[in-house]
Design a protein around this motif. Sequence first.
Motif, short mmCIF file in Angstrom:
data_model
loop_
_atom_site.label_atom_id
_atom_site.label_comp_id
_atom_site.label_asym_id
_atom_site.label_seq_id
_atom_site.Cartn_x
_atom_site.Cartn_y
_atom_site.Cartn_z
N ARG A 48 31.10 35.20 -3.44
CA ARG A 48 32.31 35.42 -4.23
C ARG A 48 33.55 35.41 -3.32
O ARG A 48 33.49 35.85 -2.17
CB ARG A 48 32.22 36.74 -5.00
N LEU A 49 34.64 34.96 -3.87
CA LEU A 49 35.85 34.77 -3.07
C LEU A 49 36.38 36.07 -2.50
O LEU A 49 37.07 36.07 -1.47
CB LEU A 49 36.93 34.08 -3.92
N THR A 50 36.08 37.19 -3.15
CA THR A 50 36.56 38.50 -2.66
C THR A 50 35.54 39.22 -1.77
O THR A 50 35.85 40.26 -1.20
CB THR A 50 36.88 39.41 -3.86
N SER A 51 34.33 38.67 -1.65
CA SER A 51 33.26 39.41 -0.99
C SER A 51 33.49 39.61 0.50
O SER A 51 33.22 40.68 1.05
CB SER A 51 31.91 38.72 -1.23
N ILE A 95 27.40 43.29 -0.22
CA ILE A 95 28.54 43.17 -1.14
C ILE A 95 28.19 42.08 -2.15
O ILE A 95 28.09 40.90 -1.78
CB ILE A 95 29.84 42.80 -0.39
N THR A 96 28.00 42.44 -3.40
CA THR A 96 27.64 41.46 -4.42
C THR A 96 27.90 42.01 -5.81
O THR A 96 27.78 43.21 -6.04
CB THR A 96 26.15 41.05 -4.30
N ALA A 97 28.23 41.10 -6.73
CA ALA A 97 28.28 41.45 -8.14
C ALA A 97 27.23 40.68 -8.90
O ALA A 97 27.26 40.62 -10.13
CB ALA A 97 29.66 41.18 -8.72
N GLY A 209 32.26 29.96 -4.18
CA GLY A 209 32.66 31.18 -4.88
C GLY A 209 33.51 30.96 -6.10
O GLY A 209 33.78 31.92 -6.85
N THR A 210 33.94 29.71 -6.35
CA THR A 210 34.65 29.44 -7.60
C THR A 210 33.67 29.16 -8.74
O THR A 210 34.08 29.03 -9.89
CB THR A 210 35.60 28.22 -7.46
#
Length: 457
Positions: A48-51, A95-97, A209-210
């Motif tokens: 993800r782009l924020t990870s 770090i993951t969603a 990540g997009t």
Amino acid sequence: MTNLTCFKAYDIRGKLGTELNEEIAYKIGRAYGQLYQPKTIVVGCDVRLTSEALKQATIKGLNDAGVNVLDLGMTGTEEVYFGAFHLDVQGGIEITASHNPMDYNGMKLVHENARPIGADSGLKDIQALAESGEFKEVSVKGKTEKYNLLPEFIDHLITYIDPAKIRPLKLVVNAGNGAAGHVIDAIGDKFKILNVPVEFIKIHHEADGTFPNGIPNPILVENRDSTRNAILEHQADMGIAWDGDFDRCFLFDEKGQFIEGYYIVGLLAQAFLLKQAGEKIVHDPRLVWNTFDIVEQYKGEAIQSKSGHSFIKEKMREHNAVYGGEMSAHHYFRDFAYCDSGMIPWLLAISVLSETQKPLSSLVEEMIAKFPCSGEINFKVADTQATIQKIFDHYADQNPAIDKTDGVSLDFGAWRVNVRASNTEPLLRLNIETRADRNPKPMQVYVDELTQLIQGS
């Protein structure tokens, strides 16, 4: 005191900006370090782009609490689990969603030997300290170094198969532009060295990540077409698709048919019990009859657990179970420190395909015919508990056998339903199964009846 709403039953998930940001990530890292005082832990993140930024904030919090960090880079959750039990460290954070929407992120936390940190095993303590911000200064701050765990991880994965016994197979692999691609590439390289005759057809392979092809969540029907089409186009023996952090894998047979995770639990339980009769198999309460049938047939012992990775792992450790499976496609293994893996299941599956010389469809069709199921159906409702109570009350006069291990399960003999609130999303989850030998009504009759009851609330 700041109220942090990103803390859930067995991990951390939150909407970016409001529920989870770099400041909150720092506090979580700092709280973890202060509470447990590990010497060193491993930290990784998904695509993800924020990870990456959230990972760096978490690492800074850990370092400021005096904790050394091995930064594993971009990883799936199970790579952090593997590092936490394989290396000389005292914990790990990923770090993951996973499969949550684009504007979410989160964390999965473990102790030494990859023991889970959930609401009943330390997560609330971390939350309380992060909310209070009562951090102590340390005399020596921790250091961070990058660590490439991949070669050791691949070596471990290969131990679950006998490379010499794998027959020629063509596999469609769909990473969903998540974190799985780099592991598949490394396994492919290892297979070439070991002369394992497996060909990979790679789709949506590059980490992005997009998520140009949508959030990787193959449990959603609309996300399955690309895998199925590739299987048919390439006449593959099997298809495998993963979610974003690849701790769940989903299998498709050679006809392109999606196989419900429920039946994969039966398949893997069978694989273990053929080798080790009498072993214990842990399962979740959503769909159970096929698991009972397989475990009884192969002389094992079925043990029920509440859904969710921290609960399953705890139950497996308690009973020293060889395998644990959830119909949501989480599969747990004693030899993997009781953790869930999205790589081990498909490796075991190609081993079974090779040993039996049977196509995957024939291995599961008997289970599917004997115990048809609805698959998990999700509903957005205003009040999940009130809706569950309404269902409970509606069927009370039919005197079903009742189990409240997780949500409510009602067993009517010829059919069975489990309804429960999601731990990670504002959803009500419905699962129905029937016994074909008792000539119940068609599955759709039960689905329609429950749907009307739920949506009418």
